[in-house]
Design a protein around this motif. Structure first.
Motif, PDB file in Angstrom:
ATOM      1  N   LYS A  39      -7.708 -41.269   7.802  1.00 10.00           N
ATOM      2  CA  LYS A  39      -7.372 -42.164   8.899  1.00 10.00           C
ATOM      3  C   LYS A  39      -8.549 -42.538   9.786  1.00 10.00           C
ATOM      4  N   LEU A  40      -9.569 -41.706   9.894  1.00 10.70           N
ATOM      5  CA  LEU A  40     -10.644 -41.959  10.830  1.00 10.70           C
ATOM      6  C   LEU A  40     -11.801 -42.686  10.157  1.00 10.70           C
ATOM      7  N   PRO A  41     -12.101 -43.885  10.656  1.00 12.73           N
ATOM      8  CA  PRO A  41     -13.217 -44.628  10.065  1.00 12.73           C
ATOM      9  C   PRO A  41     -14.563 -44.044  10.493  1.00 12.73           C
ATOM     10  N   GLN A  42     -15.544 -44.199   9.645  1.00 18.11           N
ATOM     11  CA  GLN A  42     -16.898 -43.790  10.010  1.00 18.11           C
ATOM     12  C   GLN A  42     -17.378 -44.668  11.153  1.00 18.11           C
ATOM     13  N   LYS A  43     -18.181 -44.100  12.017  1.00 14.77           N
ATOM     14  CA  LYS A  43     -18.698 -44.831  13.176  1.00 14.77           C
ATOM     15  C   LYS A  43     -19.853 -45.735  12.743  1.00 14.77           C
ATOM     16  N   PHE A  48     -20.260 -48.123  20.607  1.00 14.19           N
ATOM     17  CA  PHE A  48     -19.875 -47.086  21.560  1.00 14.19           C
ATOM     18  C   PHE A  48     -18.453 -46.678  21.238  1.00 14.19           C
ATOM     19  N   ARG A  49     -18.279 -45.446  20.816  1.00 16.10           N
ATOM     20  CA  ARG A  49     -16.967 -44.964  20.366  1.00 16.10           C
ATOM     21  C   ARG A  49     -16.340 -44.049  21.407  1.00 16.10           C
ATOM     22  N   VAL A  50     -15.050 -44.303  21.677  1.00 13.28           N
ATOM     23  CA  VAL A  50     -14.282 -43.489  22.604  1.00 13.28           C
ATOM     24  C   VAL A  50     -13.107 -42.869  21.853  1.00 13.28           C
ATOM     25  N   LEU A  51     -12.915 -41.587  22.026  1.00 12.39           N
ATOM     26  CA  LEU A  51     -11.759 -40.865  21.501  1.00 12.39           C
ATOM     27  C   LEU A  51     -10.843 -40.583  22.687  1.00 12.39           C
ATOM     28  N   ALA A  52      -9.629 -41.124  22.647  1.00 15.42           N
ATOM     29  CA  ALA A  52      -8.655 -40.912  23.726  1.00 15.42           C
ATOM     30  C   ALA A  52      -7.573 -39.970  23.221  1.00 15.42           C
ATOM     31  N   LEU A  53      -7.226 -38.968  24.042  1.00 20.12           N
ATOM     32  CA  LEU A  53      -6.280 -37.929  23.626  1.00 20.12           C
ATOM     33  C   LEU A  53      -5.122 -37.783  24.605  1.00 20.12           C
ATOM     34  N   TYR A  62      -3.638 -39.512  19.488  1.00 20.14           N
ATOM     35  CA  TYR A  62      -5.045 -39.869  19.645  1.00 20.14           C
ATOM     36  C   TYR A  62      -5.223 -41.350  19.349  1.00 20.14           C
ATOM     37  N   SER A  63      -6.257 -41.933  19.918  1.00 16.90           N
ATOM     38  CA  SER A  63      -6.659 -43.290  19.575  1.00 16.90           C
ATOM     39  C   SER A  63      -8.179 -43.350  19.646  1.00 16.90           C
ATOM     40  N   ILE A  64      -8.743 -44.211  18.818  1.00 13.02           N
ATOM     41  CA  ILE A  64     -10.193 -44.351  18.731  1.00 13.02           C
ATOM     42  C   ILE A  64     -10.542 -45.814  18.956  1.00 13.02           C
ATOM     43  N   TYR A  65     -11.495 -46.021  19.856  1.00 12.79           N
ATOM     44  CA  TYR A  65     -11.926 -47.372  20.200  1.00 12.79           C
ATOM     45  C   TYR A  65     -13.411 -47.521  19.901  1.00 12.79           C
ATOM     46  N   ASP A  66     -13.776 -48.612  19.241  1.00 15.93           N
ATOM     47  CA  ASP A  66     -15.168 -48.985  19.042  1.00 15.93           C
ATOM     48  C   ASP A  66     -15.426 -50.216  19.896  1.00 15.93           C
ATOM     49  N   ASP A  67     -16.306 -50.066  20.891  1.00 16.96           N
ATOM     50  CA  ASP A  67     -16.599 -51.178  21.812  1.00 16.96           C
ATOM     51  C   ASP A  67     -15.321 -51.835  22.331  1.00 16.96           C
ATOM     52  N   LYS A  68     -14.390 -51.024  22.809  1.00 15.82           N
ATOM     53  CA  LYS A  68     -13.123 -51.433  23.423  1.00 15.82           C
ATOM     54  C   LYS A  68     -12.097 -52.007  22.439  1.00 15.82           C
ATOM     55  N   LEU A  70      -9.440 -51.144  19.408  1.00  8.87           N
ATOM     56  CA  LEU A  70      -8.718 -50.051  18.762  1.00  8.87           C
ATOM     57  C   LEU A  70      -8.980 -50.085  17.260  1.00  8.87           C
ATOM     58  N   VAL A  71      -9.486 -48.976  16.705  1.00 14.67           N
ATOM     59  CA  VAL A  71      -9.785 -48.920  15.276  1.00 14.67           C
ATOM     60  C   VAL A  71      -8.936 -47.886  14.538  1.00 14.67           C
ATOM     61  N   ALA A  72      -8.345 -46.935  15.259  1.00 13.52           N
ATOM     62  CA  ALA A  72      -7.494 -45.927  14.611  1.00 13.52           C
ATOM     63  C   ALA A  72      -6.635 -45.254  15.675  1.00 13.52           C
ATOM     64  N   TYR A  73      -5.475 -44.784  15.256  1.00 14.80           N
ATOM     65  CA  TYR A  73      -4.599 -44.029  16.150  1.00 14.80           C
ATOM     66  C   TYR A  73      -3.637 -43.218  15.302  1.00 14.80           C
ATOM     67  N   GLY A  74      -3.009 -42.237  15.916  1.00 18.11           N
ATOM     68  CA  GLY A  74      -2.039 -41.419  15.204  1.00 18.11           C
ATOM     69  C   GLY A  74      -1.639 -40.214  16.025  1.00 18.11           C
ATOM     70  N   THR A  75      -0.996 -39.271  15.368  1.00 18.40           N
ATOM     71  CA  THR A  75      -0.558 -38.044  16.018  1.00 18.40           C
ATOM     72  C   THR A  75      -0.909 -36.855  15.144  1.00 18.40           C
ATOM     73  N   PHE A  76      -0.953 -35.710  15.780  1.00 18.72           N
ATOM     74  CA  PHE A  76      -1.113 -34.436  15.079  1.00 18.72           C
ATOM     75  C   PHE A  76      -0.056 -33.493  15.628  1.00 18.72           C
ATOM     76  N   SER A  77       0.751 -32.922  14.756  1.00 18.63           N
ATOM     77  CA  SER A  77       1.786 -31.966  15.163  1.00 18.63           C
ATOM     78  C   SER A  77       1.433 -30.586  14.659  1.00 18.63           C
ATOM     79  N   VAL A  78       1.558 -29.613  15.532  1.00 18.19           N
ATOM     80  CA  VAL A  78       1.271 -28.234  15.154  1.00 18.19           C
ATOM     81  C   VAL A  78       2.497 -27.630  14.475  1.00 18.19           C
TER      82      VAL A  78
END
Length: 112
Positions: A39-43, A48-53, A62-68, A70-78
């Motif tokens: 799911k996570l693209p290479q930078k 400028f990459r931001v990881l939002a949690l 989580y969501s990932i932004y490259d220069d504002k 959105l390039v990826a998002y999802g969830t992680f469940s324990v």
């Protein structure tokens, strides 16, 4: 109690927890790492990459932004456990993998 998952991993859990959600920690780690890799693209360079949690100990978004953008998002469940330390440890391992994979310049965490 000790259980053996179908792939042969030894699992220690209470019978009550196992009845609610019988999952193997090791199998879940492998699945989470595979999921993260897919799911996570290479930078790209020069971005400028931001990881939002989302701050949670059971399902974290989580969501990932490259220069504002959105390039990826999802969830992680324990794996469910009444023990919050156990859940936080699972999130910690997942977060280490995400940070190593996506190489963020900044990390934003929800204020609760």
């Amino acid at each position: 109690m000790d259980f053996i998952c179908p792939k042969g991993h030894k699992v220690q859990d209470t019978y009550d927890n196992w009845r609610k959600k019988h999952e193997c920690v090791e199998c879940s780690r492998v699945a989470a790492k595979t999921s993260i890799r897919n799911k996570l693209p290479q930078k790209p360079s020069g971005v400028f990459r931001v990881l939002a949690l989302d701050a949670a100990t059971e399902t974290t978004g989580y969501s990932i932004y490259d220069d504002k953008h959105l390039v990826a998002y999802g969830t992680f469940s324990v794996i469910y456990s009444a023990d919050s330390t156990y859940r936080i440890n699972q999130v910690k391992h997942w977060l280490e993998e995400v940070i190593n994979k996506c190489n963020p310049d900044a990390i934003g965490i929800e204020g609760i």
